[in-house]
Structures are given as C-alpha cells and as structure tokens.
Design an enzyme around this catalytic site. Sequence first.
Site, PDB file in Angstrom:
ATOM      1  N   HIS A 126      38.816  81.639  41.564  1.00  9.14           N
ATOM      2  CA  HIS A 126      38.240  80.472  42.249  1.00  9.14           C
ATOM      3  C   HIS A 126      36.745  80.762  42.435  1.00  9.14           C
ATOM      4  CE1 HIS A 126      37.364  77.902  45.777  1.00  9.14           C
ATOM      5  NE2 HIS A 126      38.467  77.232  45.497  1.00  9.14           N
ATOM      6  N   ASP A 203      41.926  88.304  46.773  1.00 13.33           N
ATOM      7  CA  ASP A 203      41.843  86.953  47.302  1.00 13.33           C
ATOM      8  C   ASP A 203      43.282  86.432  47.403  1.00 13.33           C
ATOM      9  OD1 ASP A 203      41.831  84.214  47.557  1.00 13.33           O
ATOM     10  OD2 ASP A 203      40.270  83.848  46.067  1.00 13.33           O
ATOM     11  N   GLN A 206      46.158  81.864  47.850  1.00 11.96           N
ATOM     12  CA  GLN A 206      47.331  81.141  47.332  1.00 11.96           C
ATOM     13  C   GLN A 206      48.589  82.000  47.341  1.00 11.96           C
ATOM     14  OE1 GLN A 206      47.266  78.014  46.820  1.00 11.96           O
ATOM     15  NE2 GLN A 206      45.081  77.605  46.668  1.00 11.96           N
ATOM     16  N   LYS A 229      45.461  76.777  54.505  1.00 12.63           N
ATOM     17  CA  LYS A 229      46.428  76.753  53.394  1.00 12.63           C
ATOM     18  C   LYS A 229      47.764  77.340  53.835  1.00 12.63           C
ATOM     19  CE  LYS A 229      42.767  77.358  49.983  1.00 12.63           C
ATOM     20  NZ  LYS A 229      42.603  76.063  49.319  1.00 12.63           N
ATOM     21  N   CYS A 367      37.733  74.172  41.347  1.00  8.20           N
ATOM     22  CA  CYS A 367      36.784  75.245  41.682  1.00  8.20           C
ATOM     23  C   CYS A 367      37.060  76.486  40.838  1.00  8.20           C
ATOM     24  CB  CYS A 367      36.844  75.597  43.164  1.00  8.20           C
ATOM     25  SG  CYS A 367      36.302  74.278  44.227  1.00  8.20           S
TER      26      CYS A 367
HETATM   27  N1  PLP Z   1      40.464  81.407  46.675  1.00 12.20           N
HETATM   28  C1  PLP Z   1      41.464  80.666  46.183  1.00 12.20           C
HETATM   29  C2  PLP Z   1      42.410  81.280  45.198  1.00 12.20           C
HETATM   30  C3  PLP Z   1      41.615  79.345  46.584  1.00 12.20           C
HETATM   31  O1  PLP Z   1      42.607  78.600  46.094  1.00 12.20           O
HETATM   32  C4  PLP Z   1      40.690  78.798  47.512  1.00 12.20           C
HETATM   33  C5  PLP Z   1      40.780  77.382  47.911  1.00 12.20           C
HETATM   34  O2  PLP Z   1      41.243  76.535  47.181  1.00 12.20           O
HETATM   35  C6  PLP Z   1      39.683  79.615  48.015  1.00 12.20           C
HETATM   36  C7  PLP Z   1      39.599  80.914  47.568  1.00 12.20           C
HETATM   37  C8  PLP Z   1      38.701  79.111  49.012  1.00 12.20           C
HETATM   38  O3  PLP Z   1      39.334  78.861  50.218  1.00 12.20           O
HETATM   39  P1  PLP Z   1      38.535  78.206  51.454  1.00 12.20           P
HETATM   40  O4  PLP Z   1      37.889  76.955  50.917  1.00 12.20           O
HETATM   41  O5  PLP Z   1      39.613  77.928  52.449  1.00 12.20           O
HETATM   42  O6  PLP Z   1      37.554  79.205  51.914  1.00 12.20           O
END
Ligand code: PLP
Length: 409
Positions: A126, A203, A206, A229, A367
């Site tokens: 992401h 990270d 998900q 999430k 993203c």
């Molecule tokens: N990393 C992953 C794998 C994500 O799916 C997302 C959000 O869609 C993020 C990071 C960013 O999360 P946040 O916008 O809650 O900081």
Amino acid sequence: MSRPGLDVARVRTDFPILHQEVRGRPLVYLDSAASAQKPRAVIDAISHFYTHDNANVHRGVHTLSERATAAFESARERVARFLHAKDDKEIVFVRGTTEAINLVAQSFGRKNVGPGDEVLITELEHHANIVPWQMLCEQQGARLRYIPVDKKGDLALDRLDELLTPRTRLLAVTHVSNALGTVVPVKELIRRARARGIPVLVDGAQAVTHFPVDVVELDCDFYAFSGHKLFGPMGIGVLYGKKERLEAMPPYQGGGDMILSVTKEKTVYNRVPYRFEAGTPDVAGAVGLAAAIDYLERVGMEAIAAHDRELLAYAEEAVGQVPGVRLLGQARERSGVVSFVMEDIHPHDIGTVLDREGVAVRTGHHCAQPLMQCFGVAATVRASLALYNTREDVDALVRGLHKVREVFA
Ligand code: PLP
C-alpha cells in the site's frame, strides 16, 4: 447462512449500520478493507467515555482525568494482549497504520539509514508502506529496493537472499495485500532477514482483522495496524515495537506528554511509549479500539478466520464465473478480498452500477499503484469481506455484476 463456530446472523444484529436500505435496496457492505463497520459495543464504549469519563489524560489529579488515564492505559494493555506482546509499553498509540509507518521511517529510519544504505519493501505494498520510505531514502541518500511480485500475486522469495544485502537497514512488508489479498509468509521473511541482523516492520492493516496475530511468535521488530479497519473507531491506530528498538529511537514529534522536563535550553524525553505520543491522544479512540478487540475476541478470532476463509472461497468461485470477469491475484494463500476487472468496462462504472443495487465495493488503484502497474491495469473492483458478510451478500454482488453486463451490453 451461518456456519458452525460463527453465527453470522447473530453477528449482524450487533452492527446497526448494516440494517438500512441504500437506493431502495438492502445495504450489502463489501468495503470493509477500506473501513470496517462498528459493532454497537464500540459505539456504546465511545459514548460512555464521553458521557462519563472524558478528561485529558496523564496530567490531571482530578477524578475524571484519573479515570480517563486508566481507560487509556487499560486500552494499551488490551492491545498488547491482542498482539501477544510481552509488555504493554511496546504499544504506541498513533492515528493509524500510515502514521505508525511514518513514525518508524522518521525516527528509526533517520537514525539508522544513511547514504548508500538500502530499505527493502515489496511490490505488494500500500502507498502507506512505500511513500514514507521514498521520503526517507530521498532525505538520507539511500536506495529503496523492491521484492518483486509474480503473476499470481506471490512474492518472488527466490530473490530475497540477493536483495537482503549488507547495506539493507530495514525490511518493511505487508502481512496481507489490500489489493490482491495475498497472505505474505512474513514469518519466513522475518527469519531470513533477522538471520542477517536486519530488522523487520510488518504492515498488519489487513491481517489483524482476519486472523490471530502473535508478534512474539513472528519475531518482528515493528507491527502496525489501524483501529478503523478492526471494527474500531477512525483516528486511532497502533505501532507495536520491540521495547529495545523503541528505547533506542529518538522522538518523532515534540510537544506535551513526550517529555520528562523542559528548560529553555534542553528537553529530557519521556520513556517509551510516551516519548512517541506527543500531544493529547485520541483517548475515546483507544477506548473504542479496546471495545472492538473485546468484541472480536468474544466472537472468537479463530471462528472469524474460518468464516472468512470459507466465504472468500465461495466469493472467488461465484464472481469468477460471471462472464467477462477476470480475477486478479491467485496467490498460494489469500485473505479478505476479491479483486477483479471486467472486459471493456471501467471499474468505476461497475462500482456505480453496483451502488444502485445497494452493493458497496471499492474501485480504483487501492493506493497500490506500483502493484497495479505490475499487473498492467490502472484499477480494479475490490469486494472485501468481513465477519458480518454472508453468502447472500456475495450472491447480491454477482446479481449486480450481471446487471452491469446488461447495462454495458
Ligand atoms: N496498509 C494497508 C495494507 C492498508 O490496506 C491500508 C489502508 O487501506 C493502510 C496501510 C493505510 O491505513 P490507514 O489509512 O488507516 O492509515
């Protein structure tokens, strides 16, 4: 509709927002990977906090401040237990995954990454796990390298040993891809990186929503996720960091609460995790997040994992059979999302027609533009699944896709 282990019909009654019509149709919410819905228990916990306990934390001697501080610190303990961390002081409250990764990039990164050094990430990431590293590498004169993804959506792990070089200062990798659902074998990556003394950030945005995570078993240095999430509130998230790592890191932002003392000349920084929590934190958010974790553990993370696996298999099969649909991502292990394109129909048009049918999906690059480039597409449609989704939701999506075909025939 419900499976042994997880009574989905019962779960659905816990989520008030699901019981509404959108454009005259019952809402079918298939966008939980972007932001999940909140159970009544979370909404009530936030409301209770503001109704009874609201005050600023850590600084007050009065009763409400003490209560708010106790609630905030007990949320930290709750998160630590959820991740199986050894110590609640390893939990830093942040705004979300994005802020957690930026914190590590600007604190750990600026201290440990120098000119000519390398940061290794993957093509699955992401933007939240790409851009902070690009910024760091630009600031420090370092090089950002990528573990490639293959056509199925798995990482090319045969390239890992060659990409982990004596210049690699950090490996940052997603646990589950938000765009393809690939479950990355992070434990193996961590083992191989740590064998060379290279720290690893995972990270987990998900991942935590779909299966139990144990940071000690993984042996990662950092783990990041977002409350919203995980069926909790927006504006709160978590950075787990091994205590010795956090203790060796300078602050990320300066301000109240992150200090022990300040003179005109000098500041003595607070101990971890407070050193990384400058300013008034999102106390109600932390309370809501703890309530979300309590809720998930009452339902049972193992039962949720089994339900999600079964529903994903059903959804891939059903969506894959719609004429003209091409599924993206056939990784060995997948979780949570079905990503697809349809011949000659733009994903945004598909999303718009589905919305008219009451079906909420995400369309776009998710993203993850570098990943989209690897697959030669600009955008996909992504249906994402959660504990409150049913086979009937998937059937509604499939009916919607047939409608899309009629509209664009
Ligand atoms: N990393 C992953 C794998 C994500 O799916 C997302 C959000 O869609 C993020 C990071 C960013 O999360 P946040 O916008 O809650 O900081």
